[in-house]
Structure formats: structure tokens, C-alpha cells
Design an enzyme around this catalytic site. Structure first.
Site, PDB file in Angstrom:
ATOM      1  N   GLY A 239      65.795   4.281  62.352  1.00 43.94           N
ATOM      2  CA  GLY A 239      65.908   4.005  60.919  1.00 43.94           C
ATOM      3  C   GLY A 239      64.868   4.729  60.093  1.00 43.94           C
ATOM      4  O   GLY A 239      65.197   5.584  59.264  1.00 43.94           O
ATOM      5  N   ASP A 240      63.579   4.414  60.317  1.00 47.63           N
ATOM      6  CA  ASP A 240      62.523   5.081  59.540  1.00 47.63           C
ATOM      7  C   ASP A 240      61.490   5.690  60.477  1.00 47.63           C
ATOM      8  O   ASP A 240      60.314   5.751  60.167  1.00 47.63           O
ATOM      9  CB  ASP A 240      61.870   4.083  58.575  1.00 47.63           C
ATOM     10  CG  ASP A 240      61.329   2.850  59.282  1.00 47.63           C
ATOM     11  OD1 ASP A 240      61.528   2.748  60.515  1.00 47.63           O
ATOM     12  OD2 ASP A 240      60.720   2.001  58.616  1.00 47.63           O
ATOM     13  N   GLU A 241      61.972   6.120  61.653  1.00 48.09           N
ATOM     14  CA  GLU A 241      61.081   6.700  62.663  1.00 48.09           C
ATOM     15  C   GLU A 241      61.399   8.167  62.868  1.00 48.09           C
ATOM     16  O   GLU A 241      62.561   8.551  62.971  1.00 48.09           O
ATOM     17  CB  GLU A 241      61.301   5.994  64.000  1.00 48.09           C
ATOM     18  CG  GLU A 241      60.574   4.694  64.163  1.00 48.09           C
ATOM     19  CD  GLU A 241      60.852   4.141  65.535  1.00 48.09           C
ATOM     20  OE1 GLU A 241      60.331   4.686  66.525  1.00 48.09           O
ATOM     21  OE2 GLU A 241      61.655   3.190  65.615  1.00 48.09           O
TER      22      GLU A 241
END
Lengths: 338, 195
Positions: A239-241
Site C-alpha cells: 500500500g504505502d511501502e
């Protein structure tokens, strides 16, 4: 005109007509209407005994029905099958009663099946047969389209599974990362791997919605592209990695500068739809030179531990992997090493 | 050429000569794929190449094969939907023949990008008809001969059909009705939706 003349015309043009006397008693009906109730002759029955009038609601009596010459009638049989019908009524002059013309309306599909109607049951000008044709033709065409759509969807899913690109950001994906990592390791090429995690991203999503979140991810991806060289590798792996791989770069000072610069730029406010989204980033970095025989999982895990250490140090931090990160006893010392 | 037409050829070949025959045709014709999509449009050359390859493989003339295709379209269970749509044209064979004037429009009503050549029925006598088929789809008249023959069977009519070749631009089919109620034919329930 004599009533006999009238019924002759009605039989030809309106096979579902009802001829009523002024008291609402049925005098005659068209052959198709009679076909719907073959056991009971309709002439002689009361119109409202046979049919239940649904609309207009105000019409409940024969005198009211006789006056409803401007209305569209909606009615249905009182007994089963309660086929619904539409109709219109016209008065005959000199108190000779009225004619109600009926039609199936949208219930035609069920009606042809329930009553085994044939084209002979419809007047020559009735569009019923064309309607039935259209329904079948369109269903067949729709079926063909649907099966094409299903196949295309299947092909798309298969293609996505094989893809190396993250659709949202245009960066590489985890699949691509796995491949690049194993390539670099088999070539024994030294490299540095950064594991970057966006801070406060969830709150952007929660406060401004997923569209804003997507926009922020795209901006972050753009910045990562700008701050890296063409030979470097950037992937969104969750996701936000993100994971950034720097081939042949093991200079800690240079890597630290790069990480600081990334964090700084990712902290720049992102305007979206009149709002301002603010995020930050934490980065953990591992180097192949930190391992005697580097393996992909090992390096990823090391960068992950360093990222964890960076997060513990507060948001917007960068940490290198240190052997201490592995043992519980050392975790407390991170601050000192940082 | 519309995918529905290509798909019809594919169904015909698979049902009549087997899937392996079809696969070998697609390979020899250099299609690069094995199945036509009914709702996509294909290059006309592709369709004609498939047909030529099929003729060469079976050692039969194109006209013969197309006539068989027409028969297949009406009589095979796989294409029952099409038979039903044609039966909406009329309650008797003669009524059906007259409805052929609207066939191109009916087809377009169902699938807006399906362009079939226009047909015109000329009634020479109550039992003798001439069907004029406009150009635009090579071999369409041959398919029609097979289709009209099978539809006669469907209605239980006894007819003699012959392909009369080309006059100016149109192709001609002669139809003689020997007996309109020769056999009972096949049932057609308005309300029984195909499949």
C-alpha cells in the site's frame, strides 16, 4: 353503426376488446382475451368481477369506470394467473355501453408463455411479435457480449498477474523486485536496498478519501523517480511501502544524503482538490557488504529491521541496518547508533 | 467481417468436421488465434482466407460448403437461437419469405454493426418467387440457399430452390413452392425462449 358492425371491426383490430353494457356487464370479448380464460365464457360476467382495477385508484365502481375515458387503465385478473393488463375505455353513444381495449403491456413475455399465444392471437399491426423478436435477439447478442467480456476479464487478470508494473504509480511491483534481487545476487553485484514507508499516509486516506491517497502515492512515486538514477530500481511493494535498490552503491554517506533528500522532498505538502495533504517517510537501508553470503530474504529483512528502528526513532528518520537490530538486547541501543 | 459471421463458420466447421479440423484450418490460414470472438470485427481477408483454406482442405467448392453452412445455421441445436429469430418472420413459409425484405434491418436491430446485404423478394406467382440478393458479402447467396432449404423443412413446406447466378450486380435465387403443408415441420412456441 349497429353493434354487429362494431364487433366485426373490433374482432379484426382489437383481439382483446371487451364490449360492456352501461351496467358494466360483459356483452362480448375478443378471441385472444377469451383464450386467456378458456373454461369460463366471459360474456355475461361483470367486468369488475373478472378484473381488479389497479389504476386510477379512484375508480372502484362501474359509473366511475364509465367516466374514466381519459385515463390509462391498469388492471389484472382476479383469479390466477393474475396477468396484469393495460387498457383504455371509450363510451358508445346513446347509452349503449362502452368498449374497453386491453393489451399486455410489459407482461407480454410471461403472457405468451403462460397462455401459449401465437402470432395469430395478435392483430396484424400489433408490435408484440417484433417486441418478442427484439427481446430474444438482444438477449442472444448480450450473451455473446457477456462471454466476450468474461474472457477479456480473465485475460486481463492473467496479464496483471504476470505484470511487473504497479498500475497506480507506474513503478515496478513486488514481482519485479523479486526478480531483480535474485538477478543481482546471482551476479554477486553489490548493492544497497532501502525500504521506504510513507508516514501519515493512512490519515490522508481517512481524511481526504482514496482518490487523494492515490494522488499522494503518485506524487511520491514521481519524487522517488526524480531522486534516483536511471540504473536504480524503484518498486511499490505494498500500500504505502516502497523498495529502492542502488546497484554498486555502498557509500553510507552518499546513501544517507540520498535518504535525507528523499524524506525532505516527500514531506513537501501535496495540494489536492483544495486540500493540502502532508506525509513523511521513514527509511531503513541494508547493504550487501553487511552479509558474508547475501540472500534476498536476508537483505529485505535487514532493511525492514532498520526501517523499524527508524520508525521507533520518530517519523521522518533514516537508519542503516546494524547487527544490533537483530537481537532484542540491542534494540534499546538504536538511538545511540543512529 | 463481423465476428458473428466468422463465428458461424467456426461453429459449422467444429460441429461438422470436428475441432481438430478447425484448429488445422486456423493454423494453415495463419490466423494466429484459434477462436473468433462473436462481437468483434475482423479483417475481411482473414475470413476469406479461412474459407479458402477450408475448401482446399476438404476438397469441396466454396459454394457447396457455404450452402451446408446455411443449412447448419437453421438445423443445428447450437444455433437454435438463430432459427427462432428467423421463425419470428412469419407463421407460414411464404410469410417468412416475405419477411426476408426486412432481414437486414432485423439483423441491425439486434446487433447494430452487423451489416447484411439487402434482400428483395419478387413474387412471380403465388408459388414462384425470385429472391434478389444485393452484393456486399461474398457467398451470402449460397448460404441463403442452404438456409432457405432448411427453413422450408422447419415450416414443413416442400420447395425447389436453385441458385440462378448473377444478374447485373445482384445474385438470384429461384424458389418454387410445391406444397406449403407437406409435413408438420418443427414447433415454434412464441414463449419458449431458446436455451
Amino acid at each position: 353503426m349497429m353493434t354487429e358492425d362494431l364487433t366485426g371491426i373490433l374482432e379484426r383490430f382489437c383481439p382483446m376488446y371487451v364490449l360492456l353494457d352501461d351496467g358494466g356487464r360483459i356483452l362480448n370479448v375478443g378471441p385472444t382475451l377469451q383464450k386467456l380464460r378458456p373454461r369460463h365464457a366471459m360474456p355475461g360476467q361483470g367486468f369488475l368481477d373478472l378484473f381488479e382495477l389497479l389504476r386510477p385508484r379512484s375508480v372502484t365502481t362501474i359509473p366511475a369506470l364509465m367516466g374514466a375515458t381519459d385515463a390509462k387503465l391498469r388492471l389484472r385478473f382476479r383469479d390466477e394467473p393474475q396477468t396484469s393488463l393495460k387498457g383504455a375505455i371509450a363510451r358508445l353513444p346513446q347509452g349503449r355501453g362502452a368498449v374497453v381495449n386491453l393489451s399486455f403491456g410489459i407482461s407480454i413475455l410471461d403472457a405468451v408463455r403462460d397462455y401459449a399465444l401465437t402470432s395469430a392471437d395478435f392483430s396484424a399491426t400489433d408490435l408484440a411479435i417484433e417486441l418478442l423478436y427484439l427481446v430474444e435477439a438482444k438477449s442472444a447478442a448480450m450473451e455473446a457480449s457477456r462471454s466476450l467480456n468474461l474472457r477479456l476479464q480473465g485475460a486481463r487478470i492473467a496479464a496483471e498477474e504476470q505484470a511487473f508494473t504497479d498500475m497506480l504509480t507506474g513503478l515496478k511491483n513486488r514481482r519485479a523486485m523479486d526478480q531483480v534481487l535474485s538477478q543481482l545476487i546471482s551476479m554477486q553485484m553489490p548493492f544497497a536496498l532501502m525500504h521506504l514507508d510513507l508516514d501519515f499516509f493512512k490519515s490522508v486516506n481517512d481524511r481526504f478519501g482514496h482518490a487523494a491517497g492515490d494522488h499522494v502515492l503518485q506524487q511520491a512515486a514521481r519524487i522517488m523517480g526524480e531522486e534516483t538514477r536511471g540504473t536504480d530500481f524503484v518498486a511499490r511493494i505494498g500500500g504505502d511501502e516502497f523498495v529502492l535498490i542502488f546497484r554498486g552503491l555502498e557509500d553510507k554517506i552518499q546513501l544517507n544524503k540520498l535518504a535525507r533528500r528523499l524524506i525532505e522532498r516527500l514531506q513537501e505538502p501535496v495540494p489536492y482538490g483544495g486540500q493540502t495533504c502532508r506525509i513523511s517517510a521513514s527509511i531503513g537501508t541494508a547493504l550487501t557488504s553487511q552479509f558474508p553470503r547475501p540472500a534476498a530474504a536476508e537483505i529485505l529483512n535487514a532493511a525492514d529491521l532498520a526501517l523499524y528502528a527508524a520508525k521507533r526513532a520518530g517519523r521522518g528518520e533514516h537508519r542503516f541496518f546494524s547487527r544490533c537490530d537483530e537481537g532484542d538486547g540491542c534494540v534499546a541501543e538504536i538511538g545511540r547508533f543512529g | 467481417m463481423h465476428g458473428l459471421i466468422n463465428r458461424a463458420v467456426q461453429s459449422f466447421v467444429c460441429a461438422t468436421y470436428g475441432r481438430s479440423c478447425w484448429l488445422s484450418v486456423t493454423q494453415t490460414a495463419g490466423l494466429g488465434f484459434t477462436d473468433f470472438e462473436a462481437m468483434l470485427i475482423y479483417d475481411r481477408d482473414v475470413s476469406l482466407r479461412v474459407l479458402d483454406t477450408l475448401c482446399a482442405k476438404l476438397g469441396r467448392s466454396r459454394d457447396e460448403i457455404l450452402e451446408d453452412l446455411g443449412t447448419f445455421l437453421v438445423s443445428h441445436p447450437n444455433t437454435e437461437a438463430l432459427r427462432r429469430l428467423l421463425r419470428f418472420g412469419g407463421v407460414s413459409y411464404v410469410e417468412f419469405l416475405h419477411s426476408l425484405d426486412d432481414l437486414a434491418d432485423r439483423a441491425r436491430l439486434a446487433v447494430s454493426d452487423l451489416d447484411l446485404p439487402r434482400l428483395e423478394l419478387r413474387e412471380k406467382s403465388p408459388t414462384d418467387f425470385l429472391l434478389l440478393c444485393e452484393p456486399g458479402l461474398p457467398g451470402y447467396a449460397c448460404v441463403l440457399v442452404g438456409l432457405l432449404r432448411a427453413m422450408a423443412d422447419d415450416y414443413g413446406a416442400l420447395v425447389v430452390l436453385s441458385y440462378e447466378g448473377r444478374r447485373e450486380t445482384d445474385e438470384l435465387i429461384a424458389i418454387s413452392l410445391i406444397e406449403s403443408a407437406f409435413s408438420r415441420g418443427r414447433r415454434f412456441d412464441l414463449g419458449a425462449r431458446a436455451r
